[in-house]
Design a protein around this motif. Structure first.
Motif, PDB file in Angstrom:
ATOM      1  N   GLU A  65       0.323  -1.429   0.062  1.00  0.00           N
ATOM      2  CA  GLU A  65       0.016   0.172  -0.268  1.00  0.00           C
ATOM      3  C   GLU A  65       1.094   1.521  -0.021  1.00  0.00           C
ATOM      4  OE1 GLU A  65      -3.757   0.131   2.076  1.00  0.00           O
ATOM      5  OE2 GLU A  65      -2.761   0.989   4.072  1.00  0.00           O
ATOM      6  N   SER A  66       2.140   0.914   0.836  1.00  0.00           N
ATOM      7  CA  SER A  66       3.077   1.599   0.700  1.00  0.00           C
ATOM      8  C   SER A  66       4.198   1.575   1.684  1.00  0.00           C
ATOM      9  CB  SER A  66       2.411   3.868   2.256  1.00  0.00           C
ATOM     10  OG  SER A  66       2.182   2.658   3.043  1.00  0.00           O
ATOM     11  N   SER A  67       4.777   3.414   1.805  1.00  0.00           N
ATOM     12  CA  SER A  67       6.335   2.368   1.911  1.00  0.00           C
ATOM     13  C   SER A  67       7.069   4.108   2.486  1.00  0.00           C
ATOM     14  CB  SER A  67       7.498   2.078   1.404  1.00  0.00           C
ATOM     15  OG  SER A  67       7.669   2.638   0.216  1.00  0.00           O
ATOM     16  N   THR A  68       7.816   3.183   4.040  1.00  0.00           N
ATOM     17  CA  THR A  68       8.297   4.297   4.913  1.00  0.00           C
ATOM     18  C   THR A  68       9.749   3.832   4.898  1.00  0.00           C
ATOM     19  OG1 THR A  68       6.260   4.201   6.233  1.00  0.00           O
ATOM     20  CG2 THR A  68       8.278   5.113   6.650  1.00  0.00           C
ATOM     21  N   LEU A  69      10.150   5.222   4.556  1.00  0.00           N
ATOM     22  CA  LEU A  69      12.367   5.160   4.084  1.00  0.00           C
ATOM     23  C   LEU A  69      12.692   6.165   5.225  1.00  0.00           C
ATOM     24  CD1 LEU A  69      12.470   5.636   0.016  1.00  0.00           C
ATOM     25  CD2 LEU A  69      13.025   3.669   2.205  1.00  0.00           C
ATOM     26  N   ALA A  70      14.283   6.048   5.879  1.00  0.00           N
ATOM     27  CA  ALA A  70      14.460   7.043   6.340  1.00  0.00           C
ATOM     28  C   ALA A  70      14.831   8.120   6.181  1.00  0.00           C
ATOM     29  CB  ALA A  70      15.811   6.421   7.171  1.00  0.00           C
ATOM     30  N   SER A  71      15.277   9.079   6.353  1.00  0.00           N
ATOM     31  CA  SER A  71      14.831  10.932   5.494  1.00  0.00           C
ATOM     32  C   SER A  71      16.284  10.429   5.041  1.00  0.00           C
ATOM     33  CB  SER A  71      14.349  11.920   6.125  1.00  0.00           C
ATOM     34  OG  SER A  71      15.187  12.123   7.463  1.00  0.00           O
ATOM     35  N   GLU A  72      17.214   9.857   5.832  1.00  0.00           N
ATOM     36  CA  GLU A  72      18.412   9.554   5.818  1.00  0.00           C
ATOM     37  C   GLU A  72      19.285   9.328   4.606  1.00  0.00           C
ATOM     38  OE1 GLU A  72      18.308  10.497  10.640  1.00  0.00           O
ATOM     39  OE2 GLU A  72      17.755   9.284   8.582  1.00  0.00           O
ATOM     40  N   GLY A  75      19.460  10.156  -1.332  1.00  0.00           N
ATOM     41  CA  GLY A  75      21.056  10.860  -1.832  1.00  0.00           C
ATOM     42  C   GLY A  75      21.278   9.197  -1.914  1.00  0.00           C
ATOM     43  N   THR A  76      21.090   7.942  -1.607  1.00  0.00           N
ATOM     44  CA  THR A  76      22.083   6.646  -1.039  1.00  0.00           C
ATOM     45  C   THR A  76      21.790   6.191  -2.367  1.00  0.00           C
ATOM     46  OG1 THR A  76      20.312   6.103   0.305  1.00  0.00           O
ATOM     47  CG2 THR A  76      22.128   7.147   1.549  1.00  0.00           C
ATOM     48  N   GLY A  77      20.632   6.388  -3.190  1.00  0.00           N
ATOM     49  CA  GLY A  77      20.227   5.432  -4.538  1.00  0.00           C
ATOM     50  C   GLY A  77      19.333   4.371  -3.869  1.00  0.00           C
ATOM     51  N   VAL A  78      18.701   4.737  -2.527  1.00  0.00           N
ATOM     52  CA  VAL A  78      17.915   3.796  -2.320  1.00  0.00           C
ATOM     53  C   VAL A  78      16.186   4.292  -2.574  1.00  0.00           C
ATOM     54  CG1 VAL A  78      16.328   3.088   0.360  1.00  0.00           C
ATOM     55  CG2 VAL A  78      18.702   2.604  -0.099  1.00  0.00           C
ATOM     56  N   LEU A  79      15.833   5.688  -2.427  1.00  0.00           N
ATOM     57  CA  LEU A  79      14.838   5.974  -2.831  1.00  0.00           C
ATOM     58  C   LEU A  79      13.938   5.633  -4.233  1.00  0.00           C
ATOM     59  CD1 LEU A  79      11.649   7.842  -2.414  1.00  0.00           C
ATOM     60  CD2 LEU A  79      13.474   9.916  -3.142  1.00  0.00           C
ATOM     61  N   GLU A  80      15.386   5.962  -5.079  1.00  0.00           N
ATOM     62  CA  GLU A  80      15.513   5.623  -6.496  1.00  0.00           C
ATOM     63  C   GLU A  80      14.878   4.280  -6.760  1.00  0.00           C
ATOM     64  OE1 GLU A  80      17.442   9.111  -6.037  1.00  0.00           O
ATOM     65  OE2 GLU A  80      17.916   7.082  -5.298  1.00  0.00           O
ATOM     66  N   ILE A  81      15.470   3.286  -5.915  1.00  0.00           N
ATOM     67  CA  ILE A  81      15.628   1.845  -5.974  1.00  0.00           C
ATOM     68  C   ILE A  81      13.472   1.737  -5.869  1.00  0.00           C
ATOM     69  CG2 ILE A  81      16.205  -0.443  -5.432  1.00  0.00           C
ATOM     70  CD1 ILE A  81      18.419   0.192  -4.605  1.00  0.00           C
ATOM     71  N   PHE A  91       8.604   9.658   4.395  1.00  0.00           N
ATOM     72  CA  PHE A  91      10.294   9.520   4.691  1.00  0.00           C
ATOM     73  C   PHE A  91       9.878   9.750   6.545  1.00  0.00           C
ATOM     74  CE2 PHE A  91      10.722  10.856   0.792  1.00  0.00           C
ATOM     75  CZ  PHE A  91      11.954   9.881   1.200  1.00  0.00           C
ATOM     76  N   ILE A  92      10.755   9.157   7.569  1.00  0.00           N
ATOM     77  CA  ILE A  92      10.926   9.846   8.616  1.00  0.00           C
ATOM     78  C   ILE A  92      12.060   9.597   9.574  1.00  0.00           C
ATOM     79  CG2 ILE A  92       8.256   9.211   9.386  1.00  0.00           C
ATOM     80  CD1 ILE A  92       9.408   5.916  10.513  1.00  0.00           C
ATOM     81  N   SER A  93      12.658  10.066  10.595  1.00  0.00           N
ATOM     82  CA  SER A  93      13.765  10.042  10.510  1.00  0.00           C
ATOM     83  C   SER A  93      13.936   8.472  11.223  1.00  0.00           C
ATOM     84  CB  SER A  93      14.065  10.539  11.676  1.00  0.00           C
ATOM     85  OG  SER A  93      14.209  10.118  12.982  1.00  0.00           O
ATOM     86  N   HIS A  94      15.892   8.154  10.857  1.00  0.00           N
ATOM     87  CA  HIS A  94      16.693   6.943  10.860  1.00  0.00           C
ATOM     88  C   HIS A  94      16.132   6.347  11.841  1.00  0.00           C
ATOM     89  CE1 HIS A  94      18.417   3.713  10.133  1.00  0.00           C
ATOM     90  NE2 HIS A  94      19.247   3.785  11.490  1.00  0.00           N
ATOM     91  N   GLU A  95      16.250   7.373  13.881  1.00  0.00           N
ATOM     92  CA  GLU A  95      15.740   6.465  15.094  1.00  0.00           C
ATOM     93  C   GLU A  95      14.196   6.502  15.018  1.00  0.00           C
ATOM     94  OE1 GLU A  95      17.626   6.401  17.266  1.00  0.00           O
ATOM     95  OE2 GLU A  95      19.384   6.744  15.488  1.00  0.00           O
ATOM     96  N   GLN A  96      13.130   7.221  14.117  1.00  0.00           N
ATOM     97  CA  GLN A  96      11.875   7.053  14.152  1.00  0.00           C
ATOM     98  C   GLN A  96      12.139   5.424  14.038  1.00  0.00           C
ATOM     99  OE1 GLN A  96      10.315  10.212  12.524  1.00  0.00           O
ATOM    100  NE2 GLN A  96       9.715  10.783  13.752  1.00  0.00           N
ATOM    101  N   LEU A  97      12.991   5.147  12.716  1.00  0.00           N
ATOM    102  CA  LEU A  97      12.167   4.388  11.038  1.00  0.00           C
ATOM    103  C   LEU A  97      12.399   2.699  12.225  1.00  0.00           C
ATOM    104  CD1 LEU A  97      13.008   3.270   8.223  1.00  0.00           C
ATOM    105  CD2 LEU A  97      14.530   2.162  10.235  1.00  0.00           C
ATOM    106  N   LYS A  98      13.296   3.336  13.278  1.00  0.00           N
ATOM    107  CA  LYS A  98      14.260   1.472  14.323  1.00  0.00           C
ATOM    108  C   LYS A  98      13.493   2.038  15.544  1.00  0.00           C
ATOM    109  CE  LYS A  98      18.329   3.778  15.122  1.00  0.00           C
ATOM    110  NZ  LYS A  98      19.599   3.758  15.495  1.00  0.00           N
ATOM    111  N   ALA A  99      12.327   2.729  16.034  1.00  0.00           N
ATOM    112  CA  ALA A  99      11.134   2.279  16.991  1.00  0.00           C
ATOM    113  C   ALA A  99       9.898   1.699  16.058  1.00  0.00           C
ATOM    114  CB  ALA A  99      11.265   4.666  17.067  1.00  0.00           C
TER     115      ALA A  99
END
Length: 127
Positions: A65-72, A75-81, A91-99
């Motif tokens: 349905e949707s996906s969530t990435l770390a805002s960090e 620029g790494t190519g992950v969003l493009e993939i 997007f959420i912060s990496h710390e929020q993703l880990k939570a």
């Protein structure tokens, strides 16, 4: 016999338990995995399997349905993939993703070594 290209029995079994609103995390090899979610550890060596390999397979076999990435990850190519796989990313912060990890139903650990190559996939329904 099932018609699927997934040969890994533990992965296929875990995916069969998913329902609407459940989440699956594709994790790089460095992401700390908490107790709770079903862990499917596919990491073999650095880079194998890759984030891309696993995302392509899961995209073919799940209703996402949707996906969530770390805002960090920008620029790494992950969003493009993710965009190449037709994912609508927020997007959420990496710390929020880990939570969010303890709430995931399944975590698939890859051998990926690209920083922030992690995504939360939110399951949808096919009707």
């Amino acid at each position: 016999m099932l018609k699927t290209d997934i040969l890994n029995a533990p992965l296929l079994s875990a995916l069969a338990t998913l329902g609407h609103t459940d989440t699956v995390v594709i994790a790089d090899c460095g992401l700390p995995i908490p107790a709770g979610p079903i862990l499917i550890d596919l990491a073999l060596v650095r880079g194998t399997p890759s984030f891309t390999d696993i995302l392509e397979v899961l995209s073919r076999n799940l209703v996402i349905e949707s996906s969530t990435l770390a805002s960090e990850a920008r620029g790494t190519g992950v969003l493009e993939i993710c965009v190449e796989q037709g994912l609508n990313a927020s997007f959420i912060s990496h710390e929020q993703l880990k939570a969010h990890l303890p709430k995931a139903k399944v975590v698939v650990r890859t051998g990926e070594v690209t920083p922030y190559a992690n995504v939360i996939l939110h399951c949808g329904v096919d009707f």
